[in-house]
Scaffold this active site. Structure first.
Site, mmCIF file in Angstrom:
data_model
loop_
_atom_site.group_PDB
_atom_site.id
_atom_site.type_symbol
_atom_site.label_atom_id
_atom_site.label_comp_id
_atom_site.label_asym_id
_atom_site.label_seq_id
_atom_site.Cartn_x
_atom_site.Cartn_y
_atom_site.Cartn_z
ATOM 1 N N GLU A 49 53.716 71.177 44.966
ATOM 2 C CA GLU A 49 53.597 70.090 43.974
ATOM 3 C C GLU A 49 52.063 71.106 43.120
ATOM 4 O O GLU A 49 50.968 71.204 43.603
ATOM 5 C CB GLU A 49 53.218 68.467 44.056
ATOM 6 C CG GLU A 49 53.742 67.843 43.853
ATOM 7 C CD GLU A 49 54.036 66.442 44.854
ATOM 8 O OE1 GLU A 49 52.558 66.403 44.351
ATOM 9 O OE2 GLU A 49 54.845 65.930 45.419
ATOM 10 N N GLU A 60 44.355 59.358 39.632
ATOM 11 C CA GLU A 60 43.645 60.589 41.100
ATOM 12 C C GLU A 60 42.899 59.163 41.340
ATOM 13 O O GLU A 60 42.047 58.499 39.844
ATOM 14 C CB GLU A 60 43.718 61.392 40.206
ATOM 15 C CG GLU A 60 45.001 61.916 39.142
ATOM 16 C CD GLU A 60 45.738 62.194 40.203
ATOM 17 O OE1 GLU A 60 46.136 61.673 41.496
ATOM 18 O OE2 GLU A 60 46.883 62.683 39.303
#
Length: 267
Positions: A49, A60
């Protein structure tokens, strides 16, 4: 067959689980990102990824937020990331996914974005801020260009788990716990119940991510599903070591592979 499907089929045949590392493109620079990706594949990673830096990465935690800031400050753009994947494709045929926010795709243009994914060798995309019910915003265009849109399911999905799992393509990204990304000392999710619901409905392999920080946690998580995703723990190494992070990151991936690959899949 898409590289993602082929990889999981190969792993199933060998009775192995997948290790899927994450790095932020351009942190600390794109040259280091290229070296990191290749080194992680050499260390045993199965899929990769690559995070597209974004100015407001809502899913995040602070580790990847700081990585996004460093990458943007180094001049990283989507065009440069596509050029990076094109370079990687000359050296590896392993599956590569982009993880990015929906606004990045819309601002770039859906046709242009997925066309360049196809042209440069991106196999799939993960869009963490796209609700399942809005997947048609990109699904048709992604499929047109042969790019898999990876669905995400979380413990908070509750009665929607079956609906999300049954329609997933490539693999199902299972979020280990509520909240944002970041390493965790402990998990409070009832994984037997969570993965029980997933396995009853999913037609594709399942991989778990968010918070997995060491080989012991990776081994435990691998017992529930077909793959383990590790992000923040690797991004911390890059943050600490910068351009010198390639060897320590690869060593960490090797230790994770040793743990994950030791957990046998059911045939």
């Amino acid at each position: 067959m898409n590289r993602i499907d082929r990889k999981f089929a190969q792993l199933k045949e060998k009775g192995e689980k997948a290790l899927i590392p994450f790095v932020t493109a351009g942190d600390p620079n794109l040259e280091t990102t290229e070296k990191l990706v290749l080194a992680m594949f050499s260390a045993g990673a199965d899929l990769m990824e690559i995070g597209v830096p974004f100015s407001d990465p809502v899913a995040e935690g602070p580790v990847i937020q700081r990585a996004s800031s460093r990458a943007l400050n180094s001049g990283t753009t989507l065009i440069k990331i596509f050029a990076l994947v094109k370079k990687l494709r000359k050296k590896t045929d392993e599956p590569i996914l982009l993880m990015l926010y929906l606004n990045s795709i819309f601002r770039f243009g859906k046709e242009r974005f997925f066309g360049l994914c196809s042209a440069n060798g991106v196999d799939g995309v993960i869009v963490p801020d796209m609700p399942f019910e809005e997947r048609d915003e990109i699904l048709g265009t992604a499929e047109k260009y042969g790019v898999i849109s990876i669905s995400m399911v979380a413990p908070t999905s509750h009665e929607r788990i079956a609906m999300i799992a049954s329609s997933a393509k490539g693999f199902l990204y299972c979020v280990s716990s509520t909240g944002v990304t970041g390493t965790r000392n402990r998990f409070t999710t009832d994984f037997d119940a969570f993965f029980g619901a997933i396995h009853r409905a999913a037609k594709v392999p399942c991989a778990v991510g968010f918070g997995i920080s060491d080989p012991e946690q990776a081994e435990r998580m691998a017992s529930y599903c077909d793959g383990v995703i590790v992000g923040s723990a690797l991004v911390k190494i890059v943050e600490r070591e910068g351009a010198n992070s390639v060897i320590p990151a690869a060593d960490f991936v090797k230790s994770l592979c040793g743990a994950v690959k030791g957990v046998k899949s059911e045939s």
